[in-house]
Write a protein that holds these residues in place. Structure first.
Motif, short mmCIF file in Angstrom:
data_model
loop_
_atom_site.label_atom_id
_atom_site.label_comp_id
_atom_site.label_asym_id
_atom_site.label_seq_id
_atom_site.Cartn_x
_atom_site.Cartn_y
_atom_site.Cartn_z
N ARG A 212 63.10 -34.20 -33.56
CA ARG A 212 63.42 -32.78 -33.39
C ARG A 212 64.82 -32.54 -33.96
O ARG A 212 65.72 -33.33 -33.71
N THR B 176 61.06 -29.45 -23.70
CA THR B 176 61.13 -30.89 -23.93
C THR B 176 60.09 -31.38 -24.93
O THR B 176 60.08 -32.56 -25.27
N TRP C 232 66.64 -26.08 -27.60
CA TRP C 232 65.27 -26.22 -28.12
C TRP C 232 64.28 -25.33 -27.36
O TRP C 232 63.25 -24.95 -27.89
N ASN D 172 67.78 -29.86 -25.15
CA ASN D 172 66.57 -29.19 -24.67
C ASN D 172 66.82 -27.73 -24.29
O ASN D 172 65.91 -26.89 -24.41
N GLN D 173 68.04 -27.41 -23.85
CA GLN D 173 68.36 -26.00 -23.59
C GLN D 173 68.26 -25.19 -24.88
O GLN D 173 67.68 -24.09 -24.89
#
Length: 367
Positions: free
Chosen positions: A20, A115, A112, A109-110
């Motif tokens: 990612r 998860t 993105w 992840n915040q």
């Protein structure tokens, strides 16, 4: 060089790694088109807004592996470009610790929005929309470390805390420096008797901190005026006094209002005498490169200030050999070197000695 990074990412995906990638939406990011990216490597551009950039430079590897030793964090000042690799001044830190890696993963992840392998647009949080970190303090192999993220974790106050902790020495190297509150804190320490020196890139010479510090510190502040850029971001304190909580403050956070209050940035504070001394030695070389006076020599081993430690191991990391020095008490000094799979690859001892040199030149490369 950029193609090498892209190829490595594609190769990781090809062997089954979930990749990612978040990049700054306001930058050209030509490296993203330098290779043919696998279509399943998901990429996300940060929002484009006035006074904001996604300025992070970090990579998290295997943070949730069932084997905690698989987890790595890579961070620092270094942008992934050919000029940054070959010409500009930069610094990087690699931390092998699952808790630290997971803290950075939570931050990723915040942005993105989740998860999973695909970003979730409705849940993406950048800049001021992010949440304050719940855990910022960690211990890695006995070393205290703090991790903070802009803008919610008050980065300016954390940097000021490191500066204000200096009892003996302070050194810094910075690219963009516009925050005069930080400059005044450095000035206060210097005028109060703390030994200090620093380097600023020419990009910052029109801002107030440059005037504040050059007026107060004179030749102890130097400007980099070379053909490339001085892109380091680091503050180091008490690097010659191991009993006075030596610290390294680094990461992506430039000392600016935007860096503190709007950008996405990361910073790490490492409380370690050896690492602080390594940063000091690098800053000394940078300082003399730009015409500064030679730094005070590092403390000799025979006068090593152990503080609360019972031993010193240096250089760390090492390539072929290293030295172990202990507080002299007349006992037999024994050293075992164990590789990453638990095999003893070297064993050496000396009677009534406080120092041993360990030669690993015959050993294969590894950890």
């Amino acid at each position: 060089h950029v193609k090498i990074i892209g190829t490595a990412v594609n190769n990781a995906h090809a062997r089954g790694v979930v990749v990612r990638w978040i990049y700054d939406g306001s930058s050209s990011n030509t490296g993203l088109s330098a290779v043919t990216w696998t279509t399943n490597v998901n990429k996300l551009a940060s929002p484009v807004a006035s006074g904001y950039i996604m300025h992070n430079k970090f990579m998290v590897i295997d943070a949730n592996s069932s084997n905690a030793t698989d987890a790595f964090l890579w961070t620092g000042s270094f942008d992934w470009s050919d000029q940054q690799m070959g010409s500009d001044y930069n610094n990087m830190v690699i931390v092998q610790d699952q808790a630290v890696a997971q803290a950075y993963l939570a931050q990723f992840n915040q942005m993105w929005g989740g998860t999973g392998p695909t970003p979730v647009t409705a849940s993406e949080k950048f800049g001021t929309a992010k949440l304050t970190s719940t855990t910022t303090s960690f211990t890695v192999n006995g070393t205290p470390i703090q991790v903070y993220f802009s803008p919610k974790d008050s980065p300016e106050s954390m940097l000021l805390s490191t500066i204000n902790s200096a009892n003996n020495e302070l050194a810094f190297g910075i690219y963009t420096f516009t925050d005069n509150t930080v400059a005044n804190a450095i000035k206060t320490k210097y005028t109060g008797g703390v030994s200090a020196f620093g380097i600023m890139d020419q990009y910052s010479n029109t801002y107030t901190p440059y005037t504040t510090l050059t007026t107060a510190m004179g030749a102890n502040v130097k400007e980099y005026t070379g053909s490339y850029i001085y892109h380091n971001i680091m503050m180091v304190v008490d690097y010659l006094h191991s009993s006075s909580d030596p610290q390294v403050f680094t990461g992506s956070y430039n000392w600016t209002s935007a860096g503190a209050n709007s950008n996405d940035e990361n910073m790490i504070v490492i409380h370690d005498a050896v690492i602080a001394n390594q940063y000091y030695q690098s800053l000394c070389k940078n300082f003399t490169d730009v015409g500064g006076a030679a730094c005070v020599a590092t403390t000799g081993v025979e006068n090593f200030d152990f503080g609360q430690q019972q031993y010193a191991v240096y250089p760390n990391p090492c390539k072929n050999n290293f030295t172990v020095n202990v507080k002299d008490n007349g006992d037999v000094l024994k050293v075992k070197v164990i590789n990453v799979i638990g095999q003893v690859i070297k064993e050496i001892e000396a009677n009534a000695s406080n120092e041993l040199q360990v030669d690993l030149q015959s050993q294969p490369s590894g950890i």
